[in-house]
Design an enzyme around this catalytic site. Sequence first.
Site: not given
Length: 145
Positions: A108, A101, A11-12, A75, A19, A78, A99, A24
């Site tokens: 974070r 990211h 997601p996203n 990836n 943004r 969330a 996995e 990112y």
Amino acid sequence: MASTFFVLNGPNLNMLGKREPGIYGGQTLADIEALCRDEGAKLGFDIDFRQSNHEGTLVDWIHEAGSKAAGIAINPGAYGHTSIAMHDAIRSISVPVVELHLSNIHAREEFRHKSMIAPAVKGVICGFGAHSYILALNALSNITK
Ligand code: CA2
């Protein structure tokens, strides 16, 4: 043997480049897809690159990769922090899963430190921006060859 790596995005990630470039990076998901295709070609693998905002769709794609792909770079966005369903889906297949990211999730917010899928995957790469995808594909290639 299959010669395709699935690159799955949660997601996203379709919003990349619009943004929060400080976290990112400035690249869009289309830019990252192009990088993955180039790296796949160098490594001798086709790339099936997908993104969904829906947990069940990601579960379906993990199952599909289990019968079609040589490996998965994922990836999870969330959902990686929350999804027992994705953990179980990864455990239900036998192809290797890496996995990844973009950001260093351990540097974070505390809620990002835990990955629900990490115990089910071969390994985890995080914190290298778009290069995390390249590292994940190379890790898969090393495992597979
Ligand atoms: O660092 C990563 O790759 C993440 O998987 C990205 C996820 C985040 O929830 C994970 O904790 C770490 C977020 C995906 C992109 O979200 C955006 C938010 C704002 C602007 C653009 C994208």
